[in-house]
Structures are given as C-alpha cells and as structure tokens.
Design an enzyme around this catalytic site. Structure first.
Site, PDB file in Angstrom:
ATOM      1  N   ASP A  39      67.148   3.271  18.087  1.00  0.00           N
ATOM      2  CA  ASP A  39      67.087   1.898  18.603  1.00  0.00           C
ATOM      3  C   ASP A  39      68.484   1.347  18.894  1.00  0.00           C
ATOM      4  O   ASP A  39      69.452   1.735  18.245  1.00  0.00           O
ATOM      5  CB  ASP A  39      66.361   1.011  17.568  1.00  0.00           C
TER       6      ASP A  39
ATOM      7  N   GLY B  69      69.734  -0.963  24.483  1.00  0.00           N
ATOM      8  CA  GLY B  69      69.881  -2.160  25.318  1.00  0.00           C
ATOM      9  C   GLY B  69      71.055  -3.003  24.845  1.00  0.00           C
ATOM     10  O   GLY B  69      71.881  -3.468  25.651  1.00  0.00           O
TER      11      GLY B  69
ATOM     12  N   TRP C 101      73.615  -2.001  23.132  1.00  0.00           N
ATOM     13  CA  TRP C 101      74.865  -1.263  23.380  1.00  0.00           C
ATOM     14  C   TRP C 101      75.347  -1.571  24.800  1.00  0.00           C
ATOM     15  O   TRP C 101      76.522  -1.823  25.024  1.00  0.00           O
ATOM     16  CB  TRP C 101      74.613   0.235  23.207  1.00  0.00           C
TER      17      TRP C 101
ATOM     18  N   ARG D  46      70.860  -2.116  31.168  1.00  0.00           N
ATOM     19  CA  ARG D  46      70.223  -1.432  30.035  1.00  0.00           C
ATOM     20  C   ARG D  46      70.143   0.081  30.254  1.00  0.00           C
ATOM     21  O   ARG D  46      70.257   0.858  29.319  1.00  0.00           O
ATOM     22  CB  ARG D  46      68.824  -2.014  29.783  1.00  0.00           C
TER      23      ARG D  46
ATOM     24  N   HIS E 171      70.566   3.530  27.816  1.00  0.00           N
ATOM     25  CA  HIS E 171      69.609   4.631  27.636  1.00  0.00           C
ATOM     26  C   HIS E 171      70.270   5.976  27.975  1.00  0.00           C
ATOM     27  O   HIS E 171      70.041   6.976  27.311  1.00  0.00           O
ATOM     28  CB  HIS E 171      68.369   4.415  28.506  1.00  0.00           C
TER      29      HIS E 171
ATOM     30  N   GLU F 276      53.971   0.806  22.750  1.00  0.00           N
ATOM     31  CA  GLU F 276      54.256  -0.598  23.072  1.00  0.00           C
ATOM     32  C   GLU F 276      55.359  -0.721  24.129  1.00  0.00           C
ATOM     33  O   GLU F 276      55.443  -1.732  24.830  1.00  0.00           O
ATOM     34  CB  GLU F 276      54.638  -1.360  21.798  1.00  0.00           C
TER      35      GLU F 276
ATOM     36  N   LEU G 141      65.299  25.255  14.504  1.00  0.00           N
ATOM     37  CA  LEU G 141      65.080  23.817  14.300  1.00  0.00           C
ATOM     38  C   LEU G 141      63.813  23.424  15.061  1.00  0.00           C
ATOM     39  O   LEU G 141      63.669  23.755  16.238  1.00  0.00           O
ATOM     40  CB  LEU G 141      66.274  23.009  14.840  1.00  0.00           C
TER      41      LEU G 141
ATOM     42  N   ARG H 186      66.621   4.438  10.892  1.00  0.00           N
ATOM     43  CA  ARG H 186      66.521   3.561  12.068  1.00  0.00           C
ATOM     44  C   ARG H 186      67.898   2.986  12.345  1.00  0.00           C
ATOM     45  O   ARG H 186      68.546   2.446  11.448  1.00  0.00           O
ATOM     46  CB  ARG H 186      65.515   2.424  11.859  1.00  0.00           C
TER      47      ARG H 186
ATOM     48  N   ARG I 262      62.356  -2.066  10.465  1.00  0.00           N
ATOM     49  CA  ARG I 262      60.901  -1.978  10.592  1.00  0.00           C
ATOM     50  C   ARG I 262      60.535  -0.600  11.134  1.00  0.00           C
ATOM     51  O   ARG I 262      61.390   0.148  11.598  1.00  0.00           O
ATOM     52  CB  ARG I 262      60.335  -3.102  11.468  1.00  0.00           C
TER      53      ARG I 262
END
Ligand code: IPE
Ligand code: IPE
Ligand code: MG
Length: 244
Positions: free
Chosen positions: A22, A25, A27, A35, A39, A69, A133, A190, A196
């Site tokens: 997360d 945006g 950054w 944005r 990414h 979402e 991995l 996170r 969250r």
C-alpha cells in the site's frame, strides 16, 4: 534438546510472508506525480522484494496487488493498473522462471481481460516446475468473496450427493479456498502506515503476526523486509495456549 531448539528456531522464522503493498498513490502525490508513477515504482519494489525473499530464505511469498474493491476506482486508474500488470507479466516471467520462482495467481479471473488471463495461465505453466520460492499474487482478490465461493462449492457438492454436510471440517473448507497450495500466513506486512486487513486472507491469517510499517510501498527495500522478519522473530506465538 536439539530438536526443541530446532523447533524454536524454525518458529522464529516465517515460512509464509504475505504483504499488503500500500501507498503507491501517496508516494506519487508527495512528488507531484500522477498516481500511475507510484504504481510503476511499486512494480520495482515487487521485483526487489521477490529477490530479497529468496535471499532471506522465505518459502512462500504472497503479494496483494489488486483487491476486489479496487475495481471501484476510476476506470482510468484501473486501466493503468491492468496495463502495468500486463507489462509485468510479459517482462518478468522469464526471469522468475530462471530464478526458480513458481508463480500462482489468486482472485476472480472472470473479471480480468482475456489476454491477462492467458498471460497468467502461461506464467503459471512456465514456472510450474520451480520450487525455490512460491510466489502468489492476489489480483482481483477478495477474501470474503473467496470464502463465499468455497461455501457455494461445498453446498453444490452436498446437493450433488458427493459430500455429507457433517463431513465438512476446517480441512475440507480449506481445500475449497484458492490458497489450498499454501500454508497459513505466518507474517502479514502492510506498508504505508495503514493498520487494517482490507479483505486480504481473512481465513489464512487467523494466527498471523501483523507488522505495520510507515514505509510507502515504492520505497520498500530488502532491508525493510529483513527488519519485518526480525520483528516477527521477537513475537511469541501462542495459538491460545500458555507458553512458559
Ligand atoms: C496500493 O497503493 C496499490 C493498490 C491498491 C492497487 P494505493 O493505490 O492504494 O496507494 P494509496 O493508498 O492511495 O497511497
Ligand atoms: C489494499 O489497499 C489493496 C492492495 C494493496 C492491493 P487499498 O489502498 O485498496 O486499501 P484501503 O482502501 O485503504 O483499505
Ligand atoms: Mg491504498
């Protein structure tokens, strides 16, 4: 004695690390950039993290790339993300294949463009023999949706007489989740200061240790990963029991 020690050492190291990537945006905004630039820089952090995970001896790495979402974001941003995703699949797979990484994708493929689905299938096939991995990428993924799909699948099996309702236990349920190939998450990291879960691995993280860092995803380094693992090593995992 030796085996107890070995067990303790193994327990202090996560087998399965999952990351909620997360802050792309923010950054970009901090630099006055669109944005998309965040990414794109985030994709570089993915590459670094995969390399670092191998060096640090992690066995399973799961990355949250695009949530169910996230489909609600403006079309332009979703298009940009899908474009980057395509680019990543085209550019990185040969490298992963040579480096011993086996890649899997979890999430609702029906919502992805067909060309992306076929790139995903090719990537899974090409890396299918690798064992160093296990990299799982969650795209169009939502944990609640995954759990509901598993419940629906079980209901169909019961309806079809293939399974008795009373046979359903945790293991049977786990087998219908998209992460059937993975052990439970030991560590969830996170980035970006948010604390969250955002609909990620709700079942699989039942006893995961959570590590939150303020670092924004595009800045996340191998050293940040190492520190998170160190933090994990300081935690005492009790699973409801009493440790002395
Ligand atoms: C994470 O960065 C990437 C995705 C969710 C696809 P964000 O895009 O959520 O970045 P912020 O949270 O707005 O900074
Ligand atoms: C979670 O990040 C999803 C991914 C990192 C792919 P979001 O930025 O979408 O989460 P919320 O909306 O802040 O909870
Ligand atoms: Mg975000």
């Amino acid at each position: 004695m030796e085996s107890v020690l070995m067990h303790a050492e193994a327990a202090s190291y996560p087998q399965h690390d999952a990351i909620i990537m997360d802050g792309n945006g923010r950054w970009a905004s901090a630099r006055g950039l669109p944005r998309l630039a965040g990414h794109a820089e985030g994709a570089k952090a993915v590459r670094r993290t995969v390399e670092a995970s191998k060096k640090l001896g992690l066995r399973y790495l799961t990355l949250y790339g695009f949530s169910m979402e996230n489909w609600k974001r403006p079309v332009r941003e979703v298009d940009d993300l899908m474009h980057l995703f395509r680019h990543y699949l085209r550019e990185e797979i040969a490298g992963l294949e040579n480096e011993g990484v086996r890649i899997y994708f979890i999430g609702d493929r029906a919502r992805l463009d067909p060309d992306i689905t076929s790139l995903i299938e090719t990537a899974e096939q090409k890396t299918g023999d690798n064992t160093e991995l296990y990299l799982t990428v969650a795209i169009s993924y939502g944990s609640r949706q995954e759990i509901v799909a598993a419940a629906r699948q079980l209901a169909k099996e019961v309806e079809g007489g293939k399974l008795a309702a009373d046979e359903i236990d945790e293991n049977i349920f786990l087998g219908r989740l998209s992460t059937g190939h993975l052990p439970d998450a030991d560590l969830i990291i996170r980035t970006s200061g948010e604390q969250r879960i955002s609909n990620f691995l709700l079942w699989q993280a039942a006893y995961a240790e959570l590590v939150f860092t303020d670092v924004l995803w595009p800045d996340f380094s191998g050293e940040d990963l190492r520190r998170s693992i160190e933090e994990y090593g300081r935690r005492e995992r009790r699973y409801g029991e009493i440790n002395n």
